[in-house]
Design a protein around this motif. Structure first.
Motif, PDB file in Angstrom:
ATOM      1  N   ASP A  86     -14.568   1.687  -5.057  1.00  0.00           N
ATOM      2  CA  ASP A  86     -14.310   1.860  -6.604  1.00  0.00           C
ATOM      3  C   ASP A  86     -15.235   0.735  -7.174  1.00  0.00           C
ATOM      4  O   ASP A  86     -14.959  -0.247  -7.084  1.00  0.00           O
ATOM      5  CB  ASP A  86     -12.945   1.962  -7.138  1.00  0.00           C
TER       6      ASP A  86
ATOM      7  N   SER B 263     -13.530   1.231 -16.052  1.00  0.00           N
ATOM      8  CA  SER B 263     -12.701   0.239 -15.083  1.00  0.00           C
ATOM      9  C   SER B 263     -11.894  -0.712 -15.798  1.00  0.00           C
ATOM     10  O   SER B 263     -12.702  -1.402 -16.812  1.00  0.00           O
ATOM     11  CB  SER B 263     -13.439  -0.114 -13.735  1.00  0.00           C
TER      12      SER B 263
ATOM     13  N   ARG C 242     -10.802   2.382  -2.248  1.00  0.00           N
ATOM     14  CA  ARG C 242     -10.055   3.464  -3.036  1.00  0.00           C
ATOM     15  C   ARG C 242      -9.882   4.683  -2.105  1.00  0.00           C
ATOM     16  O   ARG C 242     -10.538   4.821  -1.017  1.00  0.00           O
ATOM     17  CB  ARG C 242     -10.706   3.946  -4.423  1.00  0.00           C
TER      18      ARG C 242
ATOM     19  N   ASP D 284     -13.023  12.735  -3.967  1.00  0.00           N
ATOM     20  CA  ASP D 284     -13.198  11.202  -3.518  1.00  0.00           C
ATOM     21  C   ASP D 284     -14.339  11.185  -2.339  1.00  0.00           C
ATOM     22  O   ASP D 284     -15.156  10.310  -2.396  1.00  0.00           O
ATOM     23  CB  ASP D 284     -12.144  10.488  -2.835  1.00  0.00           C
TER      24      ASP D 284
ATOM     25  N   ASN E 105      -1.213  -2.051  -3.070  1.00  0.00           N
ATOM     26  CA  ASN E 105      -2.018  -2.030  -4.635  1.00  0.00           C
ATOM     27  C   ASN E 105      -1.969  -3.469  -5.265  1.00  0.00           C
ATOM     28  O   ASN E 105      -2.874  -3.828  -5.922  1.00  0.00           O
ATOM     29  CB  ASN E 105      -1.496  -1.025  -5.440  1.00  0.00           C
TER      30      ASN E 105
ATOM     31  N   PHE F  67      -6.926   1.043  -4.346  1.00  0.00           N
ATOM     32  CA  PHE F  67      -6.453   1.875  -5.286  1.00  0.00           C
ATOM     33  C   PHE F  67      -6.365   3.302  -4.514  1.00  0.00           C
ATOM     34  O   PHE F  67      -6.715   3.609  -3.535  1.00  0.00           O
ATOM     35  CB  PHE F  67      -7.769   2.277  -6.128  1.00  0.00           C
TER      36      PHE F  67
ATOM     37  N   GLY G  58      -7.399   6.334  -5.708  1.00  0.00           N
ATOM     38  CA  GLY G  58      -8.414   7.167  -5.625  1.00  0.00           C
ATOM     39  C   GLY G  58      -7.862   8.699  -6.195  1.00  0.00           C
ATOM     40  O   GLY G  58      -6.778   8.604  -6.624  1.00  0.00           O
TER      41      GLY G  58
END
Length: 365
Positions: free
Chosen positions: A36, A42, A50, A101, A230, A237, A239
């Motif tokens: 990411d 962001s 991610r 993703d 996390n 992340f 995702g």
């Protein structure tokens, strides 16, 4: 259906899998270079891995699948088609996020897929008979009880089923997007999954819906297992695979609870803060002349973090408001019409309070 003890065992297994599966998933994500990179939306400053929501997806698939498939193996005469629909619909949402993703999808394709998932879920819930009824082996009609204690509405006329299907399609597809929009701080999605799961689990226990108890525990355990990954360095992340899974699981479970006879406020309580944040933010942006789909950092949770609060602090503030709204929803299980109306007003007050917090909270140095 699996009993309370079995539901907690399956929840525990899901939690352990969610905690351990990242060890297997992370190397694959690193190999594919799924990172990411900070952009206009962001709230982080460095590239972060991610896609770890894939581990949550696998853990929840195992937990939900066990809940759906174990009863026949344990000698039970039925399985819950409601639980099967919740599991398959949630996994479909997560897999759509995984495709986003890995390869990226156009807005049109992604939107069509979301509508298709929501359409299939609503069709299964409203028109497809139970595989095996949890009571008698016969087809189980839709049951609606908007207010606790009111007579249930079943069966519904065709026009009622059509209206409910339209509501489900818009409700489920939109909330998957909402959960994706709100996945912008460390901890916020993990906390949301845990709170929503526990709220649904409590509703299932209090109303005697074993499938809802199990679905809620699996949801809470899946995202609870992600939180340590996390919140600790170097971090990771969810995702799109994880945020789509979260939105799909919460929305589909909510709708399934509604058509199983759980009062409306108890099914919607965990979702009102997210809906409120996204709805208010989009209205403000449109009124200001901005494009609604442009990247931005104007959500209430992002503005709270911009006041100098850490990711975890801002996420906990959002989670606290979600927990309060969820408790108000659960309280509706014990009230009649006037109590439900009072709780509805209370829930709306929580949403208004939350959206005003960026103005009310003091700035931190």
């Amino acid at each position: 259906m699996i009993g309370i003890g079995g539901a907690f065992v399956i929840g525990a297994v899901t939690l352990v899998l969610s905690l351990l599966l990242p060890f297997a998933v992370r190397p694959w994500l690193f190999k594919l270079g799924i990172m990411d990179v900070p952009n206009e939306r962001s709230s982080h400053e460095k590239p972060v891995l991610r896609g770890l929501g894939l581990a949550v997806l696998i853990a929840m698939a195992v937990g939900g699948g066990a809940g759906a498939l174990l009863p026949p193996l344990l000698g039970e005469s039925y399985v819950s088609s409601t639980l099967i629909t919740v599991v398959l619909g949630s996994l479909a949402a997560g897999l759509l996020g995984l495709a986003e993703d890995l390869r990226g999808l156009s807005v049109r394709i992604r939107s069509l897929c979301l509508l298709l998932i929501a359409c299939c879920v609503s069709t299964s819930m409203l028109w497809q008979p139970q595989l095996f009824s949890e009571a008698s082996g016969l087809a189980s009609p839709v049951i609606l009880q908007w207010v606790s204690g009111w007579p249930t509405q079943s069966p519904l006329p065709l026009w009622g089923l059509i209206l409910l299907a339209v509501y489900a399609i818009l409700f489920i597809s939109s909330y998957i997007n909402v959960a994706n929009f709100m996945d912008g701080l460390n901890g916020i999605s993990g906390f949301h999954g845990v709170i929503a799961g526990l709220a649904f689990g409590a509703a299932g226990y209090l109303t005697g819906h074993g499938w809802l108890l199990l679905a809620g525990l699996v949801l809470a355990a899946g995202f609870g297992g992600f939180l340590p990954w996390n919140l600790t360095r170097p971090g990771a992340f969810l995702g799109d695979v994880g945020s789509y899974l979260l939105g799909g699981a919460v929305a589909i479970t909510s709708f399934a609870a509604l058509v199983s006879g759980v009062p409306f406020l108890a099914t919607i309580g965990p979702m009102v803060i997210y809906f409120g944040d996204v709805g208010v933010t989009l209205v403000k942006r449109v009124r200001a002349g901005h494009k609604w789909d442009e990247p931005h950092k104007e959500h209430a949770y992002q503005r709270i973090q911009q006041l100098g609060y850490t990711h975890v602090q801002a996420s906990l503030i959002t989670a606290g408001c979600t927990a309060l709204a969820s408790l108000l929803g659960l309280a509706s299980l014990f009230t009649g019409l006037w109590g439900t109306l009072a709780l509805l007003v209370g829930g709306l007050a929580v949403v208004v309070f939350y959206t005003l917090l960026p103005r009310l909270l003091p700035r931190r140095a």
